[in-house]
Design a protein around this motif. Structure first.
Motif, short mmCIF file in Angstrom:
data_model
loop_
_atom_site.label_atom_id
_atom_site.label_comp_id
_atom_site.label_asym_id
_atom_site.label_seq_id
_atom_site.Cartn_x
_atom_site.Cartn_y
_atom_site.Cartn_z
N VAL A 12 -6.01 3.84 -6.53
CA VAL A 12 -7.18 3.97 -5.65
C VAL A 12 -7.43 5.46 -5.46
N LEU B 211 0.99 5.21 -0.06
CA LEU B 211 0.19 6.41 0.22
C LEU B 211 0.81 7.58 -0.54
N VAL C 21 -2.82 4.88 -3.20
CA VAL C 21 -3.86 5.85 -2.87
C VAL C 21 -3.47 7.19 -3.46
N HIS D 166 -1.55 -1.50 -4.17
CA HIS D 166 -2.53 -0.43 -4.36
C HIS D 166 -1.86 0.90 -4.04
N SER E 136 -6.30 8.56 4.21
CA SER E 136 -5.72 7.85 3.06
C SER E 136 -5.35 6.42 3.43
N GLY F 141 -7.02 3.20 1.69
CA GLY F 141 -6.19 2.21 1.01
C GLY F 141 -6.42 0.80 1.53
N HIS G 205 -8.87 8.73 -4.00
CA HIS G 205 -9.36 9.12 -2.67
C HIS G 205 -9.76 10.58 -2.72
N LEU H 78 0.85 -1.18 0.00
CA LEU H 78 0.00 0.00 0.00
C LEU H 78 0.89 1.24 0.00
N SER I 271 -9.58 -0.71 0.32
CA SER I 271 -9.60 -1.06 -1.10
C SER I 271 -9.03 -2.45 -1.40
#
Length: 192
Positions: free
Chosen positions: A70, A12, A53, A51, A82, A86, A72, A10, A89
């Motif tokens: 993703v 960010l 964000v 993923h 966030s 994430g 946001h 993930l 998702s």
């Protein structure tokens, strides 16, 4: 490490980069946007799916091969929002997620693999440390995600949860595996 279960990655990358002057996801290091560098870091560390964000500047970002974007729309609510977006998702089959920030381009896939290995041995939360201080990557087992609702708010990610629940946390020394240095202003961007 074939015995380490797959975990999601993930990244960010939703912030506006106010101190930098533009979204850091768009900033390039050695000709590569930081957002692509973060995706590459997670994939090289063995994460799948990855993923990302996105918020500020999302329409200007390049293609992200190997990643799921993703969107946001509430990115202005801060890092905590966030992080929760994430995690929400990710597919229900994902047992854990390795979280990194787009503005830390010197993290190493070695650190990602180390936190994944500690999770495979039973840790609910694995945190890379540098000179004894917690940093990224941070691995969060799915069982901890609901706890973030009370901690990941505003510009706070998982840090307050980690402080409140040290019983969940395993520290993973990563001094020899990259650097957690943030890129907050153009002067912070390393030469590469």
């Amino acid at each position: 490490m074939t015995d380490v279960p797959m975990t999601a990655g993930l990244l960010l990358a939703a912030g506006a980069g106010r101190r930098y002057g533009r979204p850091k996801a768009l900033v390039e290091l050695a000709g590569e946007p930081l957002v692509r560098r973060g995706v590459r870091l997670l994939r090289a560390g063995g994460c799948a799916p990855v993923h990302v964000v996105l918020g500020a500047g999302a329409d200007d970002l390049p293609e992200l091969p190997g990643a799921v974007p993703v969107r946001h729309d509430r990115w202005r609510d801060g890092l905590g929002s966030s992080l929760r977006r994430g995690l929400a998702s990710l597919p229900a089959t994902v047992p854990a997620a390795v979280v990194v920030l787009v503005d830390q381009p010197l993290l190493s896939p070695v650190a990602v693999r180390r936190v994944r290995a500690v999770h495979a041995r039973g840790a609910a939360v694995a945190v890379a440390t540098y000179a004894g201080r917690p940093g990224h990557p941070v691995l969060l087992d799915r069982s901890t995600w609901p706890l973030l609702d009370g901690y990941a708010v505003g510009d706070r990610g998982a840090r307050d949860l980690l402080r409140a629940r040290p019983d969940l946390v395993v520290e993973v020394p990563c001094d020899d595996a990259g650097s957690p240095a943030d890129v907050d202003t153009p002067a912070d961007l390393p030469l590469a």
